[in-house]
Design an enzyme around this catalytic site. Structure first.
Site, PDB file in Angstrom:
ATOM      1  N   GLU A 110       5.534 -15.317  10.742  1.00  0.00           N
ATOM      2  CA  GLU A 110       5.495 -15.229  12.211  1.00  0.00           C
ATOM      3  C   GLU A 110       4.866 -16.470  12.841  1.00  0.00           C
ATOM      4  O   GLU A 110       3.827 -16.391  13.509  1.00  0.00           O
ATOM      5  CB  GLU A 110       4.777 -13.962  12.667  1.00  0.00           C
ATOM      6  CG  GLU A 110       5.532 -12.707  12.276  1.00  0.00           C
ATOM      7  CD  GLU A 110       4.950 -11.435  12.882  1.00  0.00           C
ATOM      8  OE1 GLU A 110       3.787 -11.453  13.300  1.00  0.00           O
ATOM      9  OE2 GLU A 110       5.671 -10.437  12.931  1.00  0.00           O
TER      10      GLU A 110
ATOM     11  N   GLU B 161      10.095  -6.846   8.210  1.00  0.00           N
ATOM     12  CA  GLU B 161       9.010  -5.881   8.399  1.00  0.00           C
ATOM     13  C   GLU B 161       9.448  -4.869   9.447  1.00  0.00           C
ATOM     14  O   GLU B 161      10.082  -5.237  10.450  1.00  0.00           O
ATOM     15  CB  GLU B 161       7.746  -6.556   8.947  1.00  0.00           C
ATOM     16  CG  GLU B 161       7.135  -7.592   8.049  1.00  0.00           C
ATOM     17  CD  GLU B 161       5.879  -8.210   8.681  1.00  0.00           C
ATOM     18  OE1 GLU B 161       5.376  -7.660   9.689  1.00  0.00           O
ATOM     19  OE2 GLU B 161       5.432  -9.238   8.182  1.00  0.00           O
TER      20      GLU B 161
END
Ligand code: GLA
Length: 691
Positions: free
Chosen positions: A173, A323
């Site tokens: 991220e 995720e």
């Protein structure tokens, strides 16, 4: 065994026996990879076998590991410890679980920042990050990148030809920029490369305004927000994009030389994250991956689907859901868990929209740390949490549907265009506090997705030929190049629909010296005379459903003036005593073999729906059978000779689902032609059938 586990106890004897001695070779590639983030470094090794056994029983075939394990892999500078990772990969493999390795660069170890504080990120206000959270590095730091390359090289040497490792996730991220001295120096070099001369920069940003004129590039401040010139702020986003891309490619280059090309390289991104241009950043990666977390306790499934479609468009191919939540998140005001059945819905929705993998974050909570309250498959005692059974069911379904879904991609008859430059330009000067470009995009998307059963979200430069209908809700920044490309699509037979604020700005965020839609004005044969920010609703004639209240615009409305003789007005404002009264709100025009339409207002939902119907009809597109059942989401994944319909009933009540002739049920059931609430149905479809 699964029943025994769910009944309240792990069968430890079975769990600790190695699964199959011969399973150390790579497990076969599943059609839909299924698994979780696993952090073996947080647990005593004696627990691994039990956890892996529980994963295997849930149908898991993939784990992502090591993405935050730098301090375990390189506990002190230049001293590497991989024996534990060797054993973790081997243990997973004994349970037929393949591995995605994360490069650990989102969390540098403490010794690095202590020895070289210059690798630490600096906020826009000048505060240097300290150790203990994550993402505390500077993406601009050459020293940091050298450390990153070294750990990646060590990992690649060891696992780059290991068939149990299927791919690499770079960092985790990526996002926060840094404003340290090195970043600022690189900003100045970036500007010099982009503009060539300071005079060109001054011209592009109109720096005579407020006496901003610069004499040298090194005088230009680096900012991401604040009362700065929007031209500067847009360029700062380009700079962030360039640096993140370079940062990832730096690691990817190491992997490319030392790994088997069968191992993919990706990175996991967030939501509609606007920190960089995702199209540019993904160019050098093999596939896109993202992390899907639903923040709102009442999921907006359409908006979530739009996000999947956005990610599919980064590479215009299937992606990984790297995720997703096993129940609840821990970072919103009220972290309510998804209701029973909704985790399964989320998994199937991802697959419907083109995910080839669904991985949960995370398998079990770390005993301590910032995220101990997150939703997980196991409880703190290591026993399955209530959601485990639902996830295991999904795993069994993925396995059953695997053959039908393997190597298929989502079908779409409508494309929508997304542009980071336009989003940034609008966000920098919203004019109406609620003019959120993502919300406006989603408002256009919602009925089009519902009525057509599949929308591809693409950049403006994409090849659009396959789509009879292309809708660009907010191309505020429009280059001549993109305009020419879109005009060619229209002349070739497509139907291009432009939304409000189109073509106002050039690529430097300066006003085009023309009326909107700027470089598409001649093609449209109409222009925007003036825009008006709305503090209420303005009625529209021409777009209301026959039996409903009048259609209306809100937040934004532009008055259109037809300029060519063949322009047809589809809707007009009714605004007695106001500037907009009687002015054209939607116009359309035949051009070449196609059509171009301009929608000059943000329409409220009922009008948006009516507009979508009109656009579909004018583009020769039939509505799907579920067009009038908003709780029912359908999508088709196809490959030559094979098509699979996925249907999800997101509603709390049963809804009718009529399968087209020749379809046959693959998964789930229809009771009297109705789908049970929160249920999922898969069916094979004959070629050409509209679902
Ligand atoms: C992100 C991160 C994970 C974890 C989850 C929890 O997606 O990648 O490490 O923090 O959020 O929301």
């Amino acid at each position: 065994m699964l029943a025994a586990v769910l009944a309240g106890g792990v069968d430890c004897a079975a769990a600790q026996a190695p699964a199959r001695a011969d399973a150390v070779v790579a497990a076969p590639r599943p059609a839909i990879a299924f698994g979780a983030a696993w952090y073996p470094e947080q647990w005593p090794e004696s627990r691994w076998e039990t956890d892996l056994q529980l994963m295997q029983q849930a149908g898991f075939d993939t784990v992502r590991i090591a993405e935050f394990a730098w301090s375990t892999m390189e506990p002190s500078e230049g001293h590497f410890e991989f024996a534990w990772l060797d054993r973790a990969i081997a243990a997973a493999s004994r349970h037929s679980i393949r591995v995605v390795l994360g490069t650990p660069t989102a969390a540098p170890p403490v010794w690095m920042g202590e020895r070289h504080p210059d690798i630490l990120r600096v906020d826009e206000d000048g505060t240097r990050a300290s150790h203990g959270a994550r993402r505390h590095f500077s993406y601009a730091s050459h020293r940091y990148r050298a450390y990153a390359r070294r750990i990646v090289r060590e990992m690649a040497r060891r696992y780059g030809h290991d068939r149990r490792v299927v791919g690499w996730q770079l960092d985790n991220e990526i996002g926060p920029p840094s404003f340290d001295a090195e970043a600022r120096a690189r900003w100045h070099g970036f500007l010099a490369g982009r503009f060539g001369t300071i005079a060109a920069l001054n011209r592009a940003w109109s720096t005579a305004y407020w006496s901003q004129a610069y004499q040298r590039f090194d005088q230009v401040p680096l900012h991401a927000s604040g009362p700065q010139n929007p031209g500067l702020l847009l360029e700062a986003r380009h700079f962030q994009t360039a640096l993140w891309r370079e940062y990832l490619m730096d690691q990817a280059a190491v992997l490319r030389t030392a790994t088997d090309p069968a191992q993919f390289i990706t990175t996991n991104t967030m939501f509609w994250n606007d920190g960089f241009d995702h199209y540019a950043v993904h160019e050098g990666l093999d596939l896109a991956a993202w992390d899907d977390y639903i923040q709102d306790p009442e999921p907006d499934w359409v908006a979530n689907g739009a996000n999947h479609d956005l990610v599919w468009g980064y590479k215009q191919k299937n992606f990984w859901l790297m995720e997703t939540q096993a129940g609840r998140v821990d970072w919103v005001g009220v972290n309510r868990a998804l209701r029973p059945g909704q985790v399964r819905e989320m998994g199937w929705q991802a697959v419907m929209h083109g995910a080839d993998a669904v991985l949960y974050w995370q398998f079990r909570p770390a005993p301590n740390g910032q995220e101990t309250n997150y939703g997980t498959l196991l409880s703190p005692d290591g026993q399955p949490a209530p959601v485990y059974g639902e996830i295991a069911r999904l795993g069994a379904e993925f396995a059953r549907a695997g053959a039908a879904l393997a190597d298929t991609t989502p079908e779409a008859r409508v494309a929508m265009l997304w542009s980071y430059d336009s989003r940034w330009a609008i966000d920098l000067q919203r004019m109406h506090r609620d003019y959120d470009p993502v919300a406006e995009f989603t408002d256009f998307y919602r009925p089009l997705r519902q009525l057509s059963g599949g929308v591809a979200v693409l950049p403006a430069r994409a090849d659009l030929e396959a789509f009879p209908l292309v809708v660009a809700p907010n191309l505020n920044v429009l280059s001549e190049e993109d305009a020419n490309h879109l005009a060619a699509y229209v002349r070739g037979g497509g139907h291009l629909v432009l939304g409000p604020r189109t073509g106002q700005k050039d690529p430097y965020d300066a006003l085009w010296p023309d009326r909107q839609p700027g470089p598409l004005r001649a093609t449209l044969g109409a222009s925007v005379e003036q825009y008006y920010v709305l503090d209420g609703h303005v009625a529209l004639d021409g777009l209301a459903p026959a039996d409903g209240p009048p259609a209306s615009a809100w937040r934004w409305a532009e008055a259109l003036v037809p300029e060519a003789g063949d322009v047809q007005v589809l809707a007009r404002y009714r605004d007695p005593g106001g500037w907009l009264d009687g002015r054209a709100a939607v116009v359309t025009r035949p051009v070449g073999r196609g059509h171009i339409t301009y929608v000059a207002a943000w329409l409220e939902p009922a009008a948006m729906r009516e507009l979508a119907r009109t656009l579909m009809a004018r583009s020769g597109l039939a509505l799907v059978a579920t067009a009038d059942a908003p709780g029912l989401e359908i999508g088709v994944r196809g490959a030559p000779g094979r098509r699979t319909l996925v249907a999800i009933n997101h509603a709390d009540s049963a809804l009718p689902l009529a399968l087209p002739p020749g379809a046959s049920l693959l998964l789930g059931s229809l009771d009297g032609g109705r789908m049970a609430p929160h249920d999922v149905v898969l069916a094979t479809l004959p070629p050409e059938a509209t679902p």
